[in-house]
Design a protein around this motif. Structure first.
Motif, PDB file in Angstrom:
ATOM      1  N   ARG A  20    -115.345 110.197  -3.746  1.00 30.97           N
ATOM      2  CA  ARG A  20    -114.291 111.164  -3.412  1.00 30.97           C
ATOM      3  C   ARG A  20    -112.920 110.683  -3.869  1.00 30.97           C
ATOM      4  NH1 ARG A  20    -117.042 111.390   1.536  1.00 30.97           N
ATOM      5  NH2 ARG A  20    -115.468 110.013   2.463  1.00 30.97           N
TER       6      ARG A  20
ATOM      7  N   ALA B 172    -112.115 109.701  -8.907  1.00 28.10           N
ATOM      8  CA  ALA B 172    -112.797 110.732  -9.689  1.00 28.10           C
ATOM      9  C   ALA B 172    -112.727 110.490 -11.187  1.00 28.10           C
ATOM     10  CB  ALA B 172    -112.197 112.104  -9.363  1.00 28.10           C
TER      11      ALA B 172
ATOM     12  N   ASP C  80    -120.070 107.350  -1.029  1.00 30.61           N
ATOM     13  CA  ASP C  80    -119.532 108.708  -1.028  1.00 30.61           C
ATOM     14  C   ASP C  80    -118.011 108.694  -0.949  1.00 30.61           C
ATOM     15  OD1 ASP C  80    -122.006 109.864  -1.252  1.00 30.61           O
ATOM     16  OD2 ASP C  80    -122.201 110.362   0.876  1.00 30.61           O
TER      17      ASP C  80
END
Length: 730
Positions: free
Chosen positions: A451, A454, A447
């Motif tokens: 973040r 991208a 995760d």
């Protein structure tokens, strides 16, 4: 002849006391080693009291902590021994000192000798030669080194002992015990995948497990490395603080432990942790001090290769690292630990943080963190390239390095210019998150990579793929489906088509759409034909391309077909897996293939062949360290241990097979529970589990099954695996 007793109560250390006492009884020279504050002196005093009670001459303790002149050593020992029996004017040479000892036997404790190791060693050898019934117990941060010395490294306290010490010194009352309410099952699981079996009367009620650390003392002691001095200094803080200052608050303040752990009584070296570590620092040479500081960049254990790659430079050339490490190990500042992946080295956090302060003073913190990051990025690249052929080896090594890998990942993701490298690292470690029982850590790391990075591309695609699989392993097909949609939306050129097909197939498998799952996984197994790009650093075939590993897809496709009742097609699918089954490197894929083969043989009532395949699958899953696959394979072995209804066989053999099955099912349940509530197996696992339970209940009856199942839940997982492989009996 006797010595003094300790000023405060002696808490814990029962096993260590017994071990050292036995060692002193059979060896004439024993040295207790360990870092400052680990409890060498207190343990030596305790052992001296026990040995002295059974020794005609009792014991004498000589404190050498304040002695700086080695020439005064004989006189200090003579003063502790008392006057000579015949002539008090005799000079304190070894023979004269020996004359002061009881000829029937006595114990001499030489306490805190690390700064005088060589002269103490010479005097000890002479005394032992002059007094045949003398025994010597030494405490030192490093061994003395003479022939015949038996070294006992004093470890940190056990957690329960450290908590007891903290309670005693801080005058904290024991926490009240918490027990399940009468009539409630203390085992909380229930449901289709967690039930105790068709014949069980349990599982109708549950109560939460009691908090094993309600007042936070165990967590605080772990933060203190379970070092007795640190625990006692923490007790000083807790006694002096207001009632609102809890152990949890103190634990959070330990980021600056050397400012917090002060205020103790006793010798100067024990009045603060900084004083205890400072004494060790003074005893090190310049190169050892430099290495100590540089090693602080490792958040956990490390191996020699990592120490040389990360820490060498300037006044510390690569060839000098081993000698400096040996010096730190001799001072009990670095500990060697045996690990399945090979020998590893480790510093306690208390030692590491002292080194980190010096690294900051040297102005090298940023450079060393960069060296550390670059080393582990290279290591991850090697792993990705060699994973298909050396799975168990790399899984063990990277599991041992996971804290270092996490530190490297965090450093990459903190720098926008290195976010691509961070994403590549997180994705390349997919097997740790999926195969090695670390899904929670994987979810966090993946995760974070999504973040911070991208930009669509192979690195991000790989992270999306791995994160989707982690979601499925944690029973969350909704999140997996959302990530799959994102992967397809970003992959406009179809570079990750095989990854997407695999995840779509796994989502179908979780949703029990078995025919669709088989079709999608079969297409993913032929991913190179779907246009997947081959690029470095990925989790797929040789060279790290984007394709999912074909053997894994073939096996999962075959399992889907078996769940759909299409046994012949499942066998044909496995036959298309062209990788040799005796290849030792592909444990994860082979284990799943053997699982499917065992199922096929069991359905065909070929029990012995089914059992052989099931045990082969279990052995591979266990070598790799996949806890969920290991649990599934235990259940598979349990199923193969039962005899199908109508098959020829004696009742006694059926009963034995039922007992084996029930015990292994209990062990598998415990293994699943240990992975937490989020852990989920495939639906095919639940099918095998139900069939095995039904067979075992048929043979044993509901009550008999429940009894044996409960016994199995108490098995240690390693024992359960050995039992299933026929190597141990309960």
């Amino acid at each position: 002849m006797s010595g003094g007793v300790t000023e405060t109560t002696f808490v814990g250390r029962h096993a260590e006391t017994e071990q050292v006492t036995r060692l002193v009884r059979r060896a004439r020279l024993v040295t207790l080693t360990g870092p400052g504050g680990v409890g060498k002196t207190r343990l030596a005093h305790r052992v001296a009291e026990m040995i002295g009670a059974e020794t005609p001459g009792g014991f004498r303790i000589v404190d050498l902590s304040s002695l700086t002149d080695p020439h005064e050593l004989p006189r200090v020992v003579a003063a502790a021994l008392g006057p000579a029996p015949d002539d008090e004017s005799l000079p304190p040479v070894p023979e004269a000192l020996a004359a002061r000892l009881d000829p029937r036997g006595s114990l001499l404790v030489l306490d805190t000798c690390e700064h005088l190791a060589e002269p103490v060693a010479r005097l000890t050898v002479a005394l032992l030669g002059a007094a045949p019934r003398l025994r010597v117990l030494v405490t030192s941060r490093r061994p003395l080194g003479p022939p015949g010395e038996h070294v006992y490294p004093v470890p940190p306290m056990r957690t329960e002992d450290a908590v007891a010490l903290l309670r005693d010194r801080a005058a904290i009352a024991p926490a009240p015990a918490s027990f399940p309410a009468p009539g409630l099952d203390p085992d909380p699981g229930s449901g289709q995948d967690q039930g105790t079996g068709p014949g069980s009367s349990q599982g109708t009620g549950s109560t939460p497990d009691p908090d094993p650390d309600p007042d936070g003392l165990a967590a605080l002691c772990e933060r203190l490395d379970r070092i007795p001095l640190a625990v006692e200094l923490a007790a000083v803080r807790l006694r002096a603080a207001s009632p609102a200052f809890s152990p949890a608050l103190l634990a959070r303040s330990l980021d600056d432990r050397y400012a917090v752990l002060t205020g103790g009584g006793g010798p100067v070296r024990h009045q603060s942790m900084r004083a205890a570590m400072g004494r060790s620092h003074e005893l090190c040479g310049p190169v050892e001090r430099l290495l100590w500081a540089r090693l602080s960049v490792f958040p956990a254990g490390f191996d020699l290769e990592a120490a040389e790659r990360v820490c060498a430079g300037g006044p510390l050339p690569t060839g000098a690292v081993l000698d400096a490490l040996t010096g730190l190990a001799d001072q009990s500042l670095v500990r060697r630990e045996e690990h399945p992946a090979g020998a590893r080295l480790r510093m306690l956090d208390t030692v590491r943080e002292f080194g980190a302060e010096w690294l900051l003073r040297l102005g090298e913190t940023g450079d060393l963190r960069g060296h550390h990051r670059d080393h582990y990025l290279r290591l991850a690249g090697r792993c990705a390239a060699e994973w298909p052929e050396r799975q168990a080896e790399w899984a063990g090594r990277m599991r041992a390095e996971r804290h270092n890998l996490r530190a490297a990942l965090d450093l990459c993701l903190a720098d926008p210019a290195r976010s691509r490298a961070g994403a590549a690292l997180a994705g390349s470690l997919w097997f740790l998150w999926i195969c090695c029982g670390l899904p929670d850590e994987g979810r966090h790391c993946l995760d974070a990579a999504l973040r911070m990075h991208a930009e669509p591309g192979p690195e991000r695609f790989r992270v999306l793929w791995a994160r989707s699989w982690v979601a499925l392993r944690q029973g969350d097909p909704q999140t997996a489906g959302r990530l799959l949609d994102l992967l397809r939306a970003e992959d406009r050129e179809g570079h990750a088509t095989g990854h997407a097909l695999q995840i779509e197939g796994l989502v179908a498998l979780v949703r029990r759409e078995f025919a669709r799952a088989a079709r999608l996984l079969g297409r993913a197994a032929d991913g190179r034909a779907t246009g997947d790009a081959e690029g470095p650093g990925g989790p797929g075939g040789r060279g790290g391309g984007m394709s999912p590993e074909p053997p894994a897809c073939h096996a999962l496709a075959a399992l889907s077909l078996l769940a759909a009742g299409r046994v012949g097609e499942a066998a044909e699918t496995l036959a298309r897996d062209r990788r040799p089954r005796d290849d030792p490197g592909g444990e994860w894929s082979h284990a799943q293939t053997e699982y499917a083969l065992a199922w096929i043989e069991r359905i065909g009532n070929r029990g012995r062949t089914a059992a052989r395949h099931a045990r082969t699958a279990l052995a591979g899953a266990w070598r790799l360290g996949d806890p969920l696959l290991t649990a599934a394979c235990l259940e598979l072995v349990a199923w193969t241990a039962t005899t199908p209804p109508g098959a020829a066989g004696k009742a006694e053999a059926e009963a034995a097979g039922g007992r084996v099955a029930a015990g292994l099912l209990g062990a598998a349940r415990a293994a699943r529970d240990s992975q937490g509530a989020r852990a989920a197996g495939w639906p095919v696992d639940a099918m095998i589990r139900r069939w095995a339970e039904a067979e075992a209940v048929r043979v044993l009856g509901g009550a008999g099954f429940d009894t044996r199942f409960t016994e199995g839940m108490a098995f240690d997982l390693a024992f359960a695996v050995d039992y299933a492989l026929g190597e141990k009996n309960p």
